[in-house]
Design an enzyme around this catalytic site. Structure first.
Site, PDB file in Angstrom:
ATOM      1  N   GLU A 116     -65.667  34.279  30.270  1.00  0.00           N
ATOM      2  CA  GLU A 116     -64.654  33.261  30.580  1.00  0.00           C
ATOM      3  C   GLU A 116     -64.834  32.699  31.985  1.00  0.00           C
ATOM      4  O   GLU A 116     -64.649  31.496  32.207  1.00  0.00           O
ATOM      5  CB  GLU A 116     -63.248  33.846  30.416  1.00  0.00           C
ATOM      6  CG  GLU A 116     -62.908  34.312  29.006  1.00  0.00           C
ATOM      7  CD  GLU A 116     -62.726  33.165  28.024  1.00  0.00           C
ATOM      8  OE1 GLU A 116     -62.749  32.002  28.459  1.00  0.00           O
ATOM      9  OE2 GLU A 116     -62.556  33.447  26.819  1.00  0.00           O
ATOM     10  N   ASP A 257     -70.037  32.509  18.011  1.00  0.00           N
ATOM     11  CA  ASP A 257     -70.109  31.052  18.000  1.00  0.00           C
ATOM     12  C   ASP A 257     -70.950  30.407  19.101  1.00  0.00           C
ATOM     13  O   ASP A 257     -71.946  29.725  18.831  1.00  0.00           O
ATOM     14  CB  ASP A 257     -68.694  30.462  18.017  1.00  0.00           C
ATOM     15  CG  ASP A 257     -67.761  31.132  19.032  1.00  0.00           C
ATOM     16  OD1 ASP A 257     -68.236  31.936  19.847  1.00  0.00           O
ATOM     17  OD2 ASP A 257     -66.556  30.829  19.013  1.00  0.00           O
ATOM     18  N   GLU A 350     -55.801  30.694  12.929  1.00  0.00           N
ATOM     19  CA  GLU A 350     -56.932  31.463  13.447  1.00  0.00           C
ATOM     20  C   GLU A 350     -57.818  31.976  12.314  1.00  0.00           C
ATOM     21  O   GLU A 350     -59.033  31.927  12.414  1.00  0.00           O
ATOM     22  CB  GLU A 350     -56.431  32.621  14.314  1.00  0.00           C
ATOM     23  CG  GLU A 350     -55.714  32.192  15.584  1.00  0.00           C
ATOM     24  CD  GLU A 350     -56.660  31.648  16.648  1.00  0.00           C
ATOM     25  OE1 GLU A 350     -56.807  32.288  17.700  1.00  0.00           O
ATOM     26  OE2 GLU A 350     -57.263  30.573  16.440  1.00  0.00           O
ATOM     27  N   GLU A 371     -61.769  22.852  18.652  1.00  0.00           N
ATOM     28  CA  GLU A 371     -63.068  22.798  17.972  1.00  0.00           C
ATOM     29  C   GLU A 371     -63.177  21.725  16.892  1.00  0.00           C
ATOM     30  O   GLU A 371     -64.212  21.054  16.779  1.00  0.00           O
ATOM     31  CB  GLU A 371     -63.396  24.186  17.390  1.00  0.00           C
ATOM     32  CG  GLU A 371     -63.872  25.191  18.417  1.00  0.00           C
ATOM     33  CD  GLU A 371     -62.750  25.759  19.278  1.00  0.00           C
ATOM     34  OE1 GLU A 371     -63.044  26.360  20.327  1.00  0.00           O
ATOM     35  OE2 GLU A 371     -61.550  25.607  18.896  1.00  0.00           O
ATOM     36  N   THR A 474     -69.407  25.042  26.635  1.00  0.00           N
ATOM     37  CA  THR A 474     -68.496  25.417  25.557  1.00  0.00           C
ATOM     38  C   THR A 474     -67.032  25.322  25.968  1.00  0.00           C
ATOM     39  O   THR A 474     -66.147  25.558  25.151  1.00  0.00           O
ATOM     40  CB  THR A 474     -68.831  26.824  25.029  1.00  0.00           C
ATOM     41  OG1 THR A 474     -68.233  27.014  23.736  1.00  0.00           O
ATOM     42  CG2 THR A 474     -68.366  27.908  25.991  1.00  0.00           C
TER      43      THR A 474
END
EC number: 3.2.1.-
Length: 574
Positions: A116, A257, A350, A371, A474
């Protein structure tokens, strides 16, 4: 043949400018109106963060206060910075740059997520650094190869480097910013937490000249590749000490991902055939074992048997990634599957059980993730299909109706009854709002087709910037790929400069001198300047190759240009 599809992404969305609003008008959708609604959404959230939560990481919109979540970095401010410029607010961008320089300290006793911190902090600072001049910031001499935001990004990244000191080169998931990796830290890290560094770390290496960042990112990528199963799949979590897979579910969603995403984006950013080859091999295995009727399931990584027939909201990035390799037809079919789920609930839960067609217990929430909107933005640039604008419209309507509160936008705890949670993640301003705005703003500078650009003089010569082709990390922080060629000299180029300077001073009484040309060679690894190179060696090296591009031009790409328009890939015949 698969390799020939390589460059679809970078230029696919730049190459074709269809008339603004084509398709949109046919469905009566007022693009400009929705763009302004998205702008208003941003400021409703941003201003309440400043009023109620700053300097904490995130806003708590139900109680109108703040909380630290990922390390006490004023994270929402860093994450929102480049969004400000995309919305055209240069004055606030300039103000925030000053605030961050004065107020953010990475030398703190905090346990931080390596993943992160990289995507949000390092990525956000790098993007803002590269956009500073465009935002009217008075940049220092040597920019983009130097600057305060670049130094901050480098400082933050160096705090993460101890995590990579493992026998496998795969990093720990958490690091203490003051003390390094804690002695009792778990060695189990998710796949995405290992393979999501090459975009930010390679950019850092190219801008600073220090290869350590790109080196550790590449080593981690290759370690995952080495430990894939015999059928070509990777699992969800791995022990970074022993390289043993702890969670063996293989899929394209949570925990995996952005590893796949960064193989593609790293390949484009660095013009790297090896990274693209890795992804294309994975893509074959993913299609063979996880794809069913344009859905992607979770399977056992060694056997390929289905382990979870679920769709996760994080998987909705996949159609956008498919569009980047020119596979637009498959991307649209999968996108439409995901869009049906959005229509069912007014958001993406989710987890969604595909056979049952409903949410999974305790996974019914929607934290305003970006996304599906991200994929819509990419696909709309490639196709101009008005269905993609309709998703944007639905997203605006849903988020405003369900999530908007007095102090911002709240996470939706349960899409079935619209209960809210007291959190507004920083990615809402970094990604969700940004991709929505770009979907409705076809003329934004981010969509530049190369017709407009800036020429910047660096210590290494002239450099073209802001010509488009931005690579989003991302966390949706755009990186200008041209910037990676602004701050590097190869050995031959250094010797060429030394020869030019010697010739200049030996002939300074002459009115003219000839600018020699540097040798042509492909992109390679970072090389340090040879400070002790002798003039004799320089001359030999210079004369050993033919010249083909100006010393002051951007280096040539290492392989042939390719273009994808509306999913069709155009190649030269060489």
């Amino acid at each position: 043949a698969a390799m020939r599809r390589f460059l679809g992404p970078l230029l696919c969305l730049l190459a074709l400018r269809l008339p603004a609003g084509s398709g949109a008008a046919a469905r009566g959708l007022d693009v400009a109106s929705y763009r302004e609604r998205v702008r208003a959404m941003f400021y409703h959230a941003y201003e309440h963060y400043l009023e109620s939560a700053f300097p904490y990481d995130e806003l708590r919109p139900l109680t109108c206060d703040g909380q630290d979540t990922w390390g006490s970095f004023s994270l929402t401010l860093i994450d929102a910075l480049d969004t400000l410029l995309i919305l055209g607010n240069v004055s606030e961008f300039q103000r925030v740059v000053s605030v961050l320089q004065e107020g953010v300290d990475f030398d703190i006793d905090v346990n931080a997520s390596v993943f992160e911190t990289n995507i949000r902090v390092v990525g956000g600072l790098l993007s803002a650094h590269l956009l500073s001049r465009k935002a009217g910031v008075e940049v220092e001499a040597g920019w983009p190869c130097s600057g305060p935001l670049l130094r901050m990004a480098e400082e933050a990244a160096r705090k993460l480097l101890p995590a990579f000191q493992t026998p496998t080169g795969m990093p720990y998931g958490t690091v203490n910013l003051l003390h390094g990796v804690n002695p009792g830290e778990t060695p189990v890290t998710c796949t995405a937490g290992i393979g999501t560094f090459i975009v930010e770390f390679a950019t850092l290496s190219h801008l600073t000249g220090d290869p350590v960042f790109e080196d550790v990112a590449r080593k981690a990528l290759k370690a995952l590749w080495k430990n894939r199963s015999d059928i070509g799949l990777v699992g969800n979590h791995i022990d970074v000490i022993t390289a043993k897979w702890v969670a063996q579910d293989a899929g394209i969603g949570a925990g995996v991902d952005s590893y796949f995403e960064y193989l593609v984006k790293g390949a484009i950013l660095l013009q790297d055939k090896e990274l693209m080859s890795m992804f294309l091999e994975y893509n074959k295995a993913i299609k063979n074992y996880t794809k069913f009727d344009d859905w992607y399931l979770w399977v056992q990584m060694y056997k390929g048997t289905v382990s979870m027939p679920v769709f996760q909201s994080l998987e909705a990035y996949w159609p956008g990634l498919q569009s980047l390799i020119g596979d637009v037809d498959n991307a649209m079919r999968t996108f439409l599957n995901y869009y049906t789920v959005w229509k069912q609930f007014g958001g993406l839960p989710e987890f969604y059980n595909i056979p049952q067609g409903y949410t999974v217990d305790k996974r019914e929430g929607y934290p305003l993730r970006p996304e599906l909107i991200e994929s819509a933005m990419y696909l709309y640039r490639a196709t101009r299909d008005p269905t993609l604008l309709e998703l944007g419209r639905d997203a605006v309507e849903s988020i405003e109706k369900i999530s908007k509160v007095d102090c911002g936008f709240a996470t939706i705890k349960d899409l079935r009854d619209h209960r809210l949670d007291n959190r507004m993640e920083s990615f809402f301003l970094a990604e969700t709002i940004k991709y929505l705005y770009l979907l409705f703003d076809p003329d934004n500078f981010i969509h530049n087709d190369g017709s407009d650009f800036d020429v910047v003089v660096t210590p290494y010569g002239e450099c073209v910037l802001n010509a488009g082709g931005y690579i989003f990390n991302t966390e949706a922080h755009p990186i200008d790929p041209a910037a990676l060629h602004c701050c590097r000299k190869r050995k031959e180029e250094q010797w060429e400069v030394e020869d030019l300077m010697r010739e200049f001073y030996s002939r300074k009484k002459s009115k003219k001198f000839t600018l020699k040309r540097a040798p042509d060679h492909g992109e390679g690894e970072n090389v340090k300047d040879p400070e002790d190179a002798s003039s004799e060696k320089a001359g030999e090296k210079r004369n050993s190759k033919k010249s083909s591009h100006s010393l002051l031009s951007c280096p040539s790409q290492s392989f042939n240009s390719k273009l994808a328009v509306l999913g069709q890939v155009f190649l030269d015949n060489t």
